[in-house]
Design an enzyme around this catalytic site. Structure first.
Site, PDB file in Angstrom:
ATOM      1  N   HIS A 288      20.885 -25.953  22.543  1.00  6.13           N
ATOM      2  CA  HIS A 288      22.070 -26.783  22.323  1.00  6.13           C
ATOM      3  C   HIS A 288      23.109 -26.596  23.428  1.00  6.13           C
ATOM      4  CE1 HIS A 288      25.716 -27.939  19.749  1.00  6.13           C
ATOM      5  NE2 HIS A 288      24.925 -28.984  19.646  1.00  6.13           N
TER       6      HIS A 288
ATOM      7  N   LYS B  99      25.254 -26.682  27.006  1.00  8.27           N
ATOM      8  CA  LYS B  99      25.708 -27.670  27.986  1.00  8.27           C
ATOM      9  C   LYS B  99      26.261 -26.872  29.171  1.00  8.27           C
ATOM     10  CE  LYS B  99      26.953 -29.513  23.656  1.00  8.27           C
ATOM     11  NZ  LYS B  99      25.612 -29.592  23.113  1.00  8.27           N
TER      12      LYS B  99
ATOM     13  N   ASP C 101      26.739 -25.194  43.429  1.00  5.43           N
ATOM     14  CA  ASP C 101      26.875 -24.321  44.600  1.00  5.43           C
ATOM     15  C   ASP C 101      27.324 -22.908  44.242  1.00  5.43           C
ATOM     16  OD1 ASP C 101      25.982 -26.200  46.379  1.00  5.43           O
ATOM     17  OD2 ASP C 101      27.970 -26.827  47.050  1.00  5.43           O
TER      18      ASP C 101
ATOM     19  N   HIS D 101      34.148 -33.948  18.301  1.00  2.00           N
ATOM     20  CA  HIS D 101      33.001 -33.104  18.650  1.00  2.00           C
ATOM     21  C   HIS D 101      33.428 -31.859  19.412  1.00  2.00           C
ATOM     22  CE1 HIS D 101      29.002 -32.438  20.799  1.00  2.00           C
ATOM     23  NE2 HIS D 101      28.664 -32.460  19.523  1.00  2.00           N
TER      24      HIS D 101
ATOM     25  N   LYS E 268      34.642 -28.305  20.330  1.00  2.00           N
ATOM     26  CA  LYS E 268      34.604 -26.980  19.708  1.00  2.00           C
ATOM     27  C   LYS E 268      35.630 -26.115  20.448  1.00  2.00           C
ATOM     28  CE  LYS E 268      30.056 -28.596  19.987  1.00  2.00           C
ATOM     29  NZ  LYS E 268      29.943 -29.399  18.823  1.00  2.00           N
TER      30      LYS E 268
ATOM     31  N   ASP F 104      47.170 -17.359  19.362  1.00  2.00           N
ATOM     32  CA  ASP F 104      48.476 -16.832  19.779  1.00  2.00           C
ATOM     33  C   ASP F 104      48.938 -17.370  21.136  1.00  2.00           C
ATOM     34  OD1 ASP F 104      48.368 -15.341  17.466  1.00  2.00           O
ATOM     35  OD2 ASP F 104      47.697 -13.498  18.465  1.00  2.00           O
TER      36      ASP F 104
END
Length: 477
Positions: A220, A222, A227, A395, A397, A402
């Site tokens: 899952h 991404k 470079d 979507h 996350k 603080d």
């Protein structure tokens, strides 16, 4: 014949029940959920347990993954950070959480990083393509969902251009989430242009996968690294916000950071761990570098998956929640917490932390939507504030604490991210970037409907029963 049927019934039910009782890795709620399923639907339940009951990627795959990752870490010690780094780089109250993150797969905080919060999905794609077009050495990309839409094609075309001018391009996509792409003409064009393509957890032989592992153990992550100096981290797949495969929930609203600094090497190590396992490719020397950004902040990578220890992600988030002193803001599309996470959120609210939770109002998973709402009453009773985002499927996350500590990445707060998926996240301590992320979270809240405790108490009984039923069997879903 009747006795044979009875004997077969007893054999199936007792056999699977015994297996469940012998498993030390199951939590009591998960064990109870399986008992409920096996007693209500013994044959279907037994079949479901056989297919999905145990989190096992297969002995050979598990052994190969550990060998690859251990070998990478041994050769890349200079990029992993040092065990005492958190004690000097991280604020005292947040150190335990960063130390815990390091215990998962060996990445410690590294200093002198910088990040930019990208405005939206369109800017992310434009900047990513621009960076690929400027690459001179190598580009590595990994997506769970990679579609052949405008965004997916733009990224693929940029990789093709880079490969044609001699840049080493590695492209990886999950075998299930990107199943359309890996069978497409676009994937073929990438290969013909010289892009090195690989499929994570391929589904070439589904029957064998079912017999030796699980179909729903997925990559899952991404990850984009360019470079060795630029990396992208967040929730956005290689897909348009309109997300045509589930268009009625669109737009998908994501969040992405573009980072520079030594933490880029950590993200590249995580990518290489997946790449080497999938391809068997070997490196005489690792293509890593650590370019510091003067005055930058400390950050570290956390990768989790079915080959890491069980419970690592919920324990990490619980530790982060426990470190909050004043404020905690969390956004996630899929909220099906285990007891560890749920109690940590409630405990933070009870001790006076301002806890704000942002979920989608309309979820593409009716199971998750029902299970999530079963926890609303408890969360609201403890003082948590819940906001349901109404302008598409949120979507993103994100976690901010603080105004100092942030987490972005691919992990949801549900059982799939906890146990089944390979995930990647970035932990960092910096007031400026956390301020930017907090402002983004506040923009989500402004586009949300608050959920009141009094409102939840008036929900019809049949809805509450439905939510609780789904939550009860949540550990088996």
């Amino acid at each position: 014949m009747i006795w044979l049927i009875v004997a077969a019934h007893v054999f199936v039910v007792v056999g699977f029940t015994t297996r469940i009782l012998l498993r030390d890795d199951l939590s009591p709620p998960a064990r109870l959920a399986w008992f409920v399923v096996l007693n209500l639907l013994p044959y279907l339940g037994s079949a479901v347990y056989f297919l999905f009951g145990e989190i096992d990627i297969g002995h050979r795959a598990d052994k190969r993954h550990k060998a690859v990752f251990d070998g990478l870490k041994a050769r890349a010690q200079g990029f992993m950070g040092t065990p005492d780094a958190a004690d000097t780089l991280i604020g005292e109250v947040y150190r335990p959480a960063f130390h815990y993150a390091a215990s998962i797969n060996g990445f410690h905080p590294v200093s002198d990083n910088c990040a930019e919060l990208l405005a939206d999905e369109a800017e992310t794609t434009a900047r990513l393509v621009e960076d690929i077009d400027a690459a001179t050495e190598r580009v590595s990309v990994l997506y769970y969902i990679w579609l052949t839409d405008a965004t997916g094609t733009a990224i693929a075309d940029a990789l093709i251009r880079a490969a044609e001018r001699g840049v080493v391009c590695r492209a990886m996509a999950d075998g299930l989430g990107s199943r359309g792409l890996v069978r497409s003409e676009l994937w073929q064009r990438m290969e013909e242009a010289g892009v090195r393509c690989a499929v994570a957890l391929p589904l070439k032989n589904p029957v064998r996968t079912v017999l030796t592992s699980r179909l729903d153990l997925r990559n899952h992550r991404k990850i984009t690294v360019i470079d060795g100096t630029i990396t992208y981290c967040g929730s956005q797949n290689a897909a348009d916000p309109e997300f045509r495969i589930k268009a009625k929930y669109a737009p998908w609203v994501d969040v992405m950071l573009r980072l520079k600094g030594p933490v880029v090497a950590q993200n590249e190590i995580l990518f290489l761990s997946d790449w080497l396992q999938a391809t068997g490719e070997q490196f005489e020397t690792l293509p890593l570098r650590a370019e510091s950004v003067a005055g930058g902040f400390p950050a570290q990578v956390m990768g989790d998956g079915p080959t890491e220890r069980r419970g690592a992600t919920p324990q990490l988030f619980s530790g982060l929640f426990a470190s909050a002193q004043e404020e905690l803001i969390l956004s996630t599309p899929y909220f099906v917490p285990d007891a560890t996470v749920l109690e940590a959120l409630c405990a933070a609210a009870y001790r006076g932390v301002a806890v704000s939770l942002i979920f989608p109002k309309r979820n593409d998973s009716w199971v998750v939507a029902a299970a999530s709402r079963s926890y609303y009453r408890k969360l609201l009773s403890s003082g948590c504030r819940i906001h349901e985002f109404r302008d598409g499927l949120l979507h993103a996350k994100t976690l901010t604490i603080d105004g100092q500590v942030s987490v972005v990445g691919s992990s949801n707060l549900d059982q799939r991210s906890f146990d089944l998926n390979y995930e990647n996240n970035m932990l960092l301590q910096d007031a400026a970037i956390t301020c930017d992320l907090r402002a983004r979270q506040q923009s989500y809240i402004a586009r949300s409907d608050p959920v009141r405790h009094a409102e939840v108490l008036t929900w019809p009984r049949h809805e509450r029963i439905w939510h609780n039923v789904i939550a009860t069997i949540g550990p088996v879903l």
